[in-house]
Design a protein around this motif. Structure first.
Motif, PDB file in Angstrom:
ATOM      1  N   HIS A 164      31.086   3.976  -3.658  1.00  0.00           N
ATOM      2  CA  HIS A 164      31.895   2.846  -3.477  1.00  0.00           C
ATOM      3  C   HIS A 164      31.858   2.817  -2.002  1.00  0.00           C
ATOM      4  O   HIS A 164      32.265   3.724  -1.532  1.00  0.00           O
ATOM      5  CB  HIS A 164      32.958   2.479  -4.206  1.00  0.00           C
ATOM      6  CG  HIS A 164      32.857   2.375  -5.654  1.00  0.00           C
ATOM      7  ND1 HIS A 164      32.431   1.180  -6.220  1.00  0.00           N
ATOM      8  CD2 HIS A 164      33.060   3.049  -6.610  1.00  0.00           C
ATOM      9  CE1 HIS A 164      32.232   1.294  -7.479  1.00  0.00           C
ATOM     10  NE2 HIS A 164      32.782   2.487  -7.734  1.00  0.00           N
ATOM     11  N   ARG A 182      28.455  -1.144  -3.656  1.00  0.00           N
ATOM     12  CA  ARG A 182      28.849  -0.271  -4.745  1.00  0.00           C
ATOM     13  C   ARG A 182      27.535   0.081  -5.434  1.00  0.00           C
ATOM     14  O   ARG A 182      26.338  -0.782  -5.554  1.00  0.00           O
ATOM     15  CB  ARG A 182      29.422  -1.218  -5.839  1.00  0.00           C
ATOM     16  CG  ARG A 182      30.713  -1.810  -5.426  1.00  0.00           C
ATOM     17  CD  ARG A 182      31.386  -2.604  -6.530  1.00  0.00           C
ATOM     18  NE  ARG A 182      30.672  -3.715  -7.124  1.00  0.00           N
ATOM     19  CZ  ARG A 182      30.170  -4.973  -6.770  1.00  0.00           C
ATOM     20  NH1 ARG A 182      30.877  -5.413  -5.630  1.00  0.00           N
ATOM     21  NH2 ARG A 182      29.493  -5.601  -7.393  1.00  0.00           N
ATOM     22  N   GLY A 184      30.929   5.591   2.274  1.00  0.00           N
ATOM     23  CA  GLY A 184      31.302   5.505   1.398  1.00  0.00           C
ATOM     24  C   GLY A 184      31.927   6.769   0.598  1.00  0.00           C
ATOM     25  O   GLY A 184      32.031   7.839   1.254  1.00  0.00           O
ATOM     26  N   GLU A 197      25.869   2.005  -9.107  1.00  0.00           N
ATOM     27  CA  GLU A 197      26.422   2.753 -10.151  1.00  0.00           C
ATOM     28  C   GLU A 197      25.168   3.443 -10.732  1.00  0.00           C
ATOM     29  O   GLU A 197      23.961   2.862 -10.703  1.00  0.00           O
ATOM     30  CB  GLU A 197      26.569   1.626 -11.229  1.00  0.00           C
ATOM     31  CG  GLU A 197      27.913   0.651 -10.965  1.00  0.00           C
ATOM     32  CD  GLU A 197      29.244   1.601 -11.034  1.00  0.00           C
ATOM     33  OE1 GLU A 197      29.235   2.498 -11.605  1.00  0.00           O
ATOM     34  OE2 GLU A 197      29.952   1.282  -9.887  1.00  0.00           O
ATOM     35  N   SER A 202      29.361   7.248  -9.411  1.00  0.00           N
ATOM     36  CA  SER A 202      29.283   5.928  -8.650  1.00  0.00           C
ATOM     37  C   SER A 202      29.420   6.280  -7.199  1.00  0.00           C
ATOM     38  O   SER A 202      30.056   7.071  -6.820  1.00  0.00           O
ATOM     39  CB  SER A 202      30.295   5.016  -9.397  1.00  0.00           C
ATOM     40  OG  SER A 202      31.333   5.445  -9.067  1.00  0.00           O
ATOM     41  N   THR A 250      30.597  -4.894   1.425  1.00  0.00           N
ATOM     42  CA  THR A 250      30.859  -4.034   0.731  1.00  0.00           C
ATOM     43  C   THR A 250      29.560  -3.442  -0.157  1.00  0.00           C
ATOM     44  O   THR A 250      28.641  -3.866  -0.480  1.00  0.00           O
ATOM     45  CB  THR A 250      31.598  -4.390  -0.502  1.00  0.00           C
ATOM     46  OG1 THR A 250      31.472  -5.655  -1.188  1.00  0.00           O
ATOM     47  CG2 THR A 250      33.173  -5.039   0.298  1.00  0.00           C
TER      48      THR A 250
END
Length: 168
Positions: free
Chosen positions: A109, A98, A128, A100, A107, A96
């Motif tokens: 993801h 992520r 993403g 920020e 953001s 995964t």
């Protein structure tokens, strides 16, 4: 905004994943992308997976003026990659992703999927969703930022290919 990019390495998936989990590779990736500073942490989890946390500052020189107004001191981001503990039977590894963006309401993801190729290498797919939570102009910010995100991903591929060529 959808972010989708496919990279390729002349490494089997297990080796491509190991490269990603090497702190020296992560640091080189930051340097090659032009980061002003960075902090990399690679942690082996009790479940056998690996978490990579990379905080970096990218200069905003060359960013569209609208983004430079929102981020006058540089773009600080934290990228977290969580690799699964085990590969699939065909050797595919998944993580995964992520990201920020500090000081900005944005953001990303998604997932990273490292799959074997017929030639014995790896195909790495970054898939993403980038969101900018700026009222009224969020979509415009996303469109302006997308090429920068693609440039960072492309820089990682160049770093990976140099890493492989150097025999690291």
């Amino acid at each position: 905004m959808k972010i989708n990019r496919t990279l390729a390495y002349d490494l089997p998936p297990e080796d491509a994943r190991a490269m990603s989990c090497d702190p020296a590779f992560q640091e080189r990736k930051c340097a090659d992308a032009g980061a002003l500073d960075w902090n990399v942490r690679v942690t082996e989890r009790p479940d056998g997976g690996t978490t990579i946390s990379t905080r970096r500052t990218l200069p905003t020189t060359g960013f569209p003026s609208m983004l430079r107004k929102l981020l006058p001191a540089g773009m600080v981001s934290t990228e977290i990659i969580d690799w699964a503990a085990t590969a699939e039977p065909d050797g595919t590894c998944t993580a995964t992703l992520r990201v920020e963006f500090h000081g900005a309401p944005a953001s990303m993801h998604g997932t990273i999927r490292v799959s074997p190729t017929a030639a014995g290498g790896s195909s790495i797919t970054v898939d993403g969703e980038f969101k900018a939570g700026v009222p009224l102009i969020g979509g415009k910010v996303e469109k302006l930022a997308a090429p920068i995100i693609f440039d960072v991903i492309d820089s990682e591929q160049r770093t990976g290919r140099a890493w492989v060529a150097d025999g690291v």
